[in-house]
Design a protein around this motif. Sequence first.
Motif, PDB file in Angstrom:
ATOM      1  N   ARG A  30       0.814  -1.214   0.000  1.00  0.00           N
ATOM      2  CA  ARG A  30       0.000   0.000   0.000  1.00  0.00           C
ATOM      3  C   ARG A  30       0.847   1.263   0.000  1.00  0.00           C
ATOM      4  NH1 ARG A  30      -1.917   0.252   5.107  1.00  0.00           N
ATOM      5  NH2 ARG A  30      -3.158  -1.595   4.752  1.00  0.00           N
ATOM      6  N   GLY A  31       2.006   1.185   0.681  1.00  0.00           N
ATOM      7  CA  GLY A  31       2.881   2.346   0.769  1.00  0.00           C
ATOM      8  C   GLY A  31       2.599   3.237   1.970  1.00  0.00           C
ATOM      9  N   THR A  32       1.731   2.763   2.882  1.00  0.00           N
ATOM     10  CA  THR A  32       1.367   3.547   4.064  1.00  0.00           C
ATOM     11  C   THR A  32       1.186   2.632   5.267  1.00  0.00           C
ATOM     12  OG1 THR A  32       0.150   5.114   2.659  1.00  0.00           O
ATOM     13  CG2 THR A  32      -0.268   5.220   5.022  1.00  0.00           C
ATOM     14  N   LEU A  33       1.779   3.010   6.395  1.00  0.00           N
ATOM     15  CA  LEU A  33       1.577   2.313   7.659  1.00  0.00           C
ATOM     16  C   LEU A  33       0.566   3.106   8.472  1.00  0.00           C
ATOM     17  CD1 LEU A  33       2.265   0.271   9.917  1.00  0.00           C
ATOM     18  CD2 LEU A  33       4.177   1.764  10.555  1.00  0.00           C
ATOM     19  N   ARG A  34      -0.599   2.530   8.710  1.00  0.00           N
ATOM     20  CA  ARG A  34      -1.670   3.193   9.446  1.00  0.00           C
ATOM     21  C   ARG A  34      -1.652   2.720  10.901  1.00  0.00           C
ATOM     22  NH1 ARG A  34      -6.773   1.137   6.536  1.00  0.00           N
ATOM     23  NH2 ARG A  34      -5.627  -0.764   7.076  1.00  0.00           N
ATOM     24  N   VAL A  35      -1.475   3.651  11.808  1.00  0.00           N
ATOM     25  CA  VAL A  35      -1.361   3.301  13.222  1.00  0.00           C
ATOM     26  C   VAL A  35      -2.458   3.988  14.026  1.00  0.00           C
ATOM     27  CG1 VAL A  35       0.123   3.325  15.261  1.00  0.00           C
ATOM     28  CG2 VAL A  35       1.135   3.013  12.995  1.00  0.00           C
ATOM     29  N   GLY A  36      -3.198   3.203  14.795  1.00  0.00           N
ATOM     30  CA  GLY A  36      -4.235   3.753  15.658  1.00  0.00           C
ATOM     31  C   GLY A  36      -3.647   4.256  16.958  1.00  0.00           C
ATOM     32  N   MET A  37      -4.003   5.475  17.343  1.00  0.00           N
ATOM     33  CA  MET A  37      -3.457   6.058  18.563  1.00  0.00           C
ATOM     34  C   MET A  37      -4.390   7.117  19.124  1.00  0.00           C
ATOM     35  SD  MET A  37      -0.100   8.575  18.000  1.00  0.00           S
ATOM     36  CE  MET A  37       0.942   7.166  17.812  1.00  0.00           C
ATOM     37  N   ASP A  38      -4.399   7.201  20.459  1.00  0.00           N
ATOM     38  CA  ASP A  38      -5.126   8.248  21.163  1.00  0.00           C
ATOM     39  C   ASP A  38      -4.074   9.261  21.622  1.00  0.00           C
ATOM     40  OD1 ASP A  38      -6.770   9.830  22.650  1.00  0.00           O
ATOM     41  OD2 ASP A  38      -7.365   8.287  24.089  1.00  0.00           O
ATOM     42  N   PRO A  39      -3.936  10.402  20.928  1.00  0.00           N
ATOM     43  CA  PRO A  39      -2.803  11.312  21.169  1.00  0.00           C
ATOM     44  C   PRO A  39      -2.968  12.224  22.381  1.00  0.00           C
ATOM     45  CG  PRO A  39      -4.167  12.176  19.414  1.00  0.00           C
ATOM     46  CD  PRO A  39      -4.783  10.861  19.812  1.00  0.00           C
ATOM     47  N   THR A  40      -3.079  11.604  23.560  1.00  0.00           N
ATOM     48  CA  THR A  40      -3.254  12.380  24.787  1.00  0.00           C
ATOM     49  C   THR A  40      -2.282  11.955  25.877  1.00  0.00           C
ATOM     50  OG1 THR A  40      -4.951  10.836  25.599  1.00  0.00           O
ATOM     51  CG2 THR A  40      -5.715  12.734  24.331  1.00  0.00           C
TER      52      THR A  40
END
Length: 263
Positions: A30-40
Amino acid sequence: MKKFLASLLLSACALSGLAQAGMVDDVVQRGTLRVGMDPTYMPFEMTNKRGEIIGFEVDLLKAMAKAMGVKLELVSTGYDGIIPALLTDKFDMIGSGMTLTQERNLRVNFSEPFIVVGQTLLIRQELEGKIKSYKDLNDAQYRITSKVGTTGEMVAKKLIGKAQYHGYDNEQEALMDVVNGKADAFIYDAPYNVVALIKAGAGKLAYLDEPFTYEPLAFGLKKGDYDSLNWINNFLRQIKQDGSYDRIHDKWFKKNDWLKEME
């Protein structure tokens, strides 16, 4: 019989090919690493005054994406729903300061830990000296807070179960209850509490800095994706040996220049 054996062989090869396909293969294609994160979660992942997500774990993930030869895409996700979001393909992996627990491990696979932290306490300044450990808070007269869905909540209910508990959707709300005198203690990971004391303490909080839990933080992936786990674990070993990890770690834990970006 020969046709039957040939059919079985082709099926086995097909299954073998499917087994080898995993998150890392999909990301590279795909060319993209998708990472789930709660940026707090300071200083691991947080949103600065320009609206950018920065932090220690973010920099680790940038190095990981670079090693894969792909772009990094951070997908902001509420922490209490982050595992279901992974399981429904909203992103490729979890990188959100997640503690590797046995309960969570029943639902997802984890990489080797990239850091180990522990739960500590921020208490009302007036309680300094009276409250010397989490055990002293295990009384119905005290009110404690944390962020819902975190190990802070789990530990609060397990080890300080007699106290009144109130969980919040984010760390800041939970912390401010103590700052404003509405609660007696905030329970959370040591790195966050160190920064919170500097930013919000201002003579209103006391810090009990002795960790009373063991919290290995790791990246979360869907169960069964062992090829991707192998790649990530080897990546972590490599950066810890070549000095890259130390440079990233020291930037966020031994310096505080980044705090200016949060004002």
